[in-house]
Design an enzyme around this catalytic site. Structure first.
Site, mmCIF file in Angstrom:
data_model
loop_
_atom_site.group_PDB
_atom_site.id
_atom_site.type_symbol
_atom_site.label_atom_id
_atom_site.label_comp_id
_atom_site.label_asym_id
_atom_site.label_seq_id
_atom_site.Cartn_x
_atom_site.Cartn_y
_atom_site.Cartn_z
ATOM 1 N N CYS A 177 11.405 -26.368 17.212
ATOM 2 C CA CYS A 177 11.984 -25.227 16.497
ATOM 3 C C CYS A 177 13.452 -25.027 16.852
ATOM 4 O O CYS A 177 14.202 -24.436 16.082
ATOM 5 C CB CYS A 177 11.209 -23.940 16.789
ATOM 6 S SG CYS A 177 11.368 -23.338 18.481
ATOM 7 N N CYS A 214 4.892 15.779 30.929
ATOM 8 C CA CYS A 214 5.047 15.857 29.473
ATOM 9 C C CYS A 214 6.496 16.179 29.115
ATOM 10 O O CYS A 214 7.028 17.208 29.535
ATOM 11 C CB CYS A 214 4.098 16.917 28.912
ATOM 12 S SG CYS A 214 4.209 17.027 27.130
#
Lengths: 444, 434
Positions: free
Chosen positions: B350, B139
């Site tokens: 595109c 953590c």
């Protein structure tokens, strides 16, 4: 109170609230969330096909990216840089034939990015938020007359004013706006948008508008060329083609453009009379606008009769579908031959047609449709050419709208070349303005 | 349908999908729902020592990064370990495990780096009947400032020491959860192994600031105008996590050490990739937090289908299959030559491949007036950027050239033999090929 079934021509066929709904926005504006979702679909293509397809060459991928990054105001500026009437074009452009047809996602999925609605989102946002977004260049001392306050004239005048020229616009109508104000379906320009857009556009300054002045009545091209450094004609097509059918002079037979104009200027739609049976003759956008609005006013039966086949119709597939979805009957290969009635029209007689490749021919077989009203939408004609050389039935222009007379430019529907679209008129007006500017400043 | 039953450290679960220690596993209500939805196991949200529980902020705990259509790609959090009393958590764990004996129940623990603290809590955890423990050494926020979590995970000696205590006072499997906030993940993994860990799990979250509020100039999530770095997770961290998993899997010192893979696993495919890189099972959090527990159904059906298609009959067969193919750059075959190929039938014109190649790469794509895009083989270095930016999957592919063909870019004949940088003439340290 009358109803759609009331015989003859009657007002108030539908309750006011239904009329209000019927003539509300055809496409509701995007909420910010909808705009974000729609904008996310744009691929930001290289040298994008949608830009190529836009007559005003708006940088569509850039403005959509600006929307998606939370700056719709910047997006609006990108649009207005190319097309100062981008707000109206967002509402009336046949995007299904232009940018959205070219969109690579139309090719990929059959579902283009909704460019028109995104454009409206951007332009509405900027127009609502800011003062006029352009400043004028220092005054040049040059004066330009613009005849016609429609899309071409307005775009031309704005660009000229931006470059510091002093512009006077003359228009025959009582209001500026041209077809934006008088000639398109009401549900495409709600809340008096056309007039608001003109006011906003004039915010640039340097433009004087004189309404109620018609070329040839009070002003002449000769007079204008003497008084001004340059003249731009954006007079549109003031005349309407005639059917040439027996009975065309009967009551209830009128030009579709007049009906549309009356409807657009009506303060109370419930007071506007409409037939129970309406037949519109023609195959273009004007025919569709007249037919759909007849239906929306409460006509029981509305038919568009077009002399050729569906594929030849100049109204887009989208417009055809719109008409059908509103309950308008589309009738193909049928041409008017006679209008029957005692004083007022009661029936229209149509002859079926065929085309075996050698031209359209009547088959001799006819059909009669009940008709309380017949709207003619078979094309408009040039009524004011100022003595300039013509190309076909329009003022001949070369390059950026140069006519046969030096110092006189023309653009929009009255000029040769290009489609008769708002967006094309804007492009032509803008480009003529740039050419006028270059000519007046001696850089040409 | 392939059998997904997984045996990880002797802990059986019906599938390899466990919920990671995180908000979704903080209490009985959620965990029961998770098991009902089909999750194979859970790692209960980290327990702290006896005493007043930690407190969380009372403002936003999460920040996010989005892709198109607001698809959540990365999430960060500043939530701490469980803020509920230890006794409550232990009772709930006991009840849930008793009701779901076929599911894996792992308890995450984080107590101070003192032997007594671990000695106190481990028997109580053992009494719940849980199948094992996971040591939260990862953590990165809040707890690390108190000498726990990542503060332990960043010091291999502490990892080894605490792991050893746990193996001494607890007789079921011990998994050590590693922090990615270090330079070389092999070091803490090796330390865990020396301490006797049965497995490592990784990655925990990455130090991160997801955004800055440009009005208030506060990092997000913002608590009363201030922000703190949080732990980053979600699809965006998957590549980092997979690299770290593979490093441990192929490191001679830690090879064979069981790994529980964590980091942005969102679909069955992500899971299969982690497993192929050496994970014996996987842990999921952000995907569940984004879409709810139901996503496990797609993970189960997808992994089963793929295994059936490939003929794998157990998850174990897949574990580590890709590891032998993870190598160092210097061993990549420099005689392998590929060229991009654009499938014109799939191309939607595109032009993104063109823009990317022309502006930022090798000018190897030509564009015609009618927007036909084609690869210029004489310029193409097969960098893959066009493939990566193309919106249509598989429209552009990389095609290998065959030995004997002439590469139009270099004019050289493609060689059949493998040759890498270690023997390349341009390498000053090249060794002669044997």
């Amino acid at each position: 109170m009358s109803s759609p079934m009331t015989p003859g021509i009657a007002a108030a066929r539908l309750p006011a609230e239904i009329l209000g709904e019927n003539f509300g926005d055809l496409h509701a504006p995007f909420t910010p969330h909808e705009a974000a979702v729609a904008a996310d679909r744009c691929y930001f293509c290289h040298d994008a096909p949608c830009v190529t397809a836009c007559p005003t060459n708006i940088d569509i991928p850039l403005f959509i990216r600006q929307i998606s990054t939370g700056t719709p105001e910047a997006a609006g500026k990108t649009i207005f840089d190319q097309n100062i009437l981008g707000g109206m074009c967002a509402r009336v452009c046949p995007t299904e034939d232009l940018c959205e047809q070219a969109c690579v996602r139309e090719m990929a999925e059959g579902k283009p990015v909704e460019i028109g609605r995104l454009q409206r989102h951007a332009t509405d946002t900027l127009m609502a938020k800011q003062r006029h977004p352009y400043d004028r260049a220092p005054e040049t001392g040059k004066k330009v007359a613009v005849v016609g306050a429609g899309p071409a004239g307005l775009a031309c005048a704005h660009r000229l004013a931006m470059h510091g020229h002093d512009v006077t616009i003359y228009d025959a109508e009582a209001k500026a706006g041209g077809l934006n104000e008088f000639g398109i379906a009401a549900y495409k320009s709600t809340d008096d948008f056309a007039a608001r857009e003109v006011d906003w556009l004039l915010g640039i300054g340097g433009i004087t508008v004189q309404t109620g002045v018609r070329l040839g009545e009070g002003i002449s091209l000769g007079g204008l060329t003497e008084s001004y450094d340059a003249v731009f004609l954006g007079v549109g097509l003031g005349g309407v083609n005639v059917l040439g059918s027996a009975g065309e002079d009967k009551d209830g037979v009128r030009n579709a453009v007049d009906f549309i104009k009356e409807l657009r200027q009506a303060s109370d739609l419930a007071a506007l009379p409409i037939g129970r049976d309406v037949v519109v003759i023609g195959g273009g956008m004007t025919a569709v606008d007249a037919a759909v609005q007849s239906k929306l006013l409460g006509a029981q039966n509305v038919t568009i009769a077009y002399r050729r086949g569906r594929e030849a119709m100049s109204a887009s597939t989208y417009e055809q579908d719109l008409a059908a979805s509103k309950g308008v009957r589309l009738m193909f290969n049928a041409q008017p031959v006679a209008i029957h009635g005692n004083g007022a029209v009661r029936e229209i007689e149509l002859e079926y047609t065929t085309d075996d490749g050698s031209g359209l021919k009547g088959t001799g077989e006819t059909v009669r449709l009940p008709a309380d009203q017949v709207f003619k939408a078979i094309g408009q004609t040039l009524t004011t050419d100022g003595g300039l050389a013509l190309a076909g039935r329009k003022i001949a222009v070369t390059g950026a709208g140069r006519t046969s007379q030096a110092g006189v430019w023309a653009g929009g529907d009255c000029a040769s070349g290009g489609d008769d679209l708002t967006v094309t008129a804007v492009a032509e007006g803008r480009d003529a303005a740039m050419d006028i500017h270059a000519t007046l400043m001696g850089s040409n | 349908m392939a059998d997904l039953t997984t045996n990880f450290l002797g802990i059986k679960s019906p599938n390899p999908f466990w919920l990671a220690s995180a908000p979704p596993t903080d209490k009985e209500y959620n965990v029961r729902r998770a098991f009902e939805a089909g999750w194979g196991g859970v790692v209960w949200k980290t327990l702290g020592a006896e005493g007043p529980p930690v407190v969380n902020v009372n403002g936003p705990r999460y920040g996010a990064i989005y892709g198109a259509d607001r698809r959540l790609l990365g999430l960060n959090n500043i939530e701490l370990i469980t803020d509920r009393p230890l006794e409550v958590n232990l009772e709930e764990i006991t009840r849930v495990k008793a009701d779901y004996p076929d599911r894996a129940m792992i308890v995450s623990i984080m107590v101070p780096c003192e032997e007594q603290a671990w000695k106190d809590i481990l028997p109580r955890v053992a009494a719940t009947g849980a199948d094992g423990i996971e040591l939260n050494f990862g953590c990165p926020h809040g707890m690390s400032e108190r000498g726990m979590g990542a503060a332990v995970g960043q010091v291999p000696e502490y990892i080894e020491m605490v792991t050893r205590w746990c193996k001494q006072y607890y007789d079921k499997p011990v998994i050590v959860k590693l922090t990615p906030n270090i330079t070389d993940v092999r070091k803490p993994a090796a330390a865990a192994m020396r301490g006797g860990a049965d497995a490592v799990s990784l990655i925990n979250t990455i130090n991160s600031i997801t955004s800055v509020n440009l009005d208030t100039m506060s990092p997000e999530p913002s608590i009363d105008g201030k922000g703190s770095h949080g732990g980053y997770c979600g699809p965006a961290v998957k590549p980092i996590a997979m690299s770290m998993v593979s490093e441990i899997a192929r490191n001679p010192e830690t090879r064979g050490l069981p790994i529980s893979g964590i980091g942005g696993i969102t679909t069955w495919r992500d899971a299969a990739e982690f497993i192929s890189l050496g994970a014996g099972n996987v842990q999921v959090c952000t995907a569940a937090m984004t879409y709810g527990f139901k996503i496990v159904q797609e993970m189960i059906s997808g992994l089963s289908q793929w295994m059936d298609e490939k003929g794998y009959t157990s998850v174990e067969e897949v574990v580590g299959r890709a590891v032998p193919n993870v190598t160092d750059w210097q061993y990549l075959n420099l005689n392998y030559v590929a060229k991009a190929k654009i499938n014109q039938d799939d191309c939607i014109k595109c032009g993104r491949c063109y823009a990317a190649c022309e502006d930022t790469s090798h000018q190897a794509i030509a564009m015609s007036a009618d927007r036909t895009f084609s690869v210029i083989d004489a310029e193409c270095v097969a960098c893959n950027l066009c493939v990566d930016v193309c919106p249509v999957e598989n429209c552009i592919t990389m095609e290998a050239m065959q030995p004997g063909e002439v590469d139009p870019r270099t004019g050289k004949v493609v060689q059949k033999e493998y040759a890498n940088w270690t023997t390349h003439p341009n390498n000053p340290g090249a060794v002669a090929a044997e």
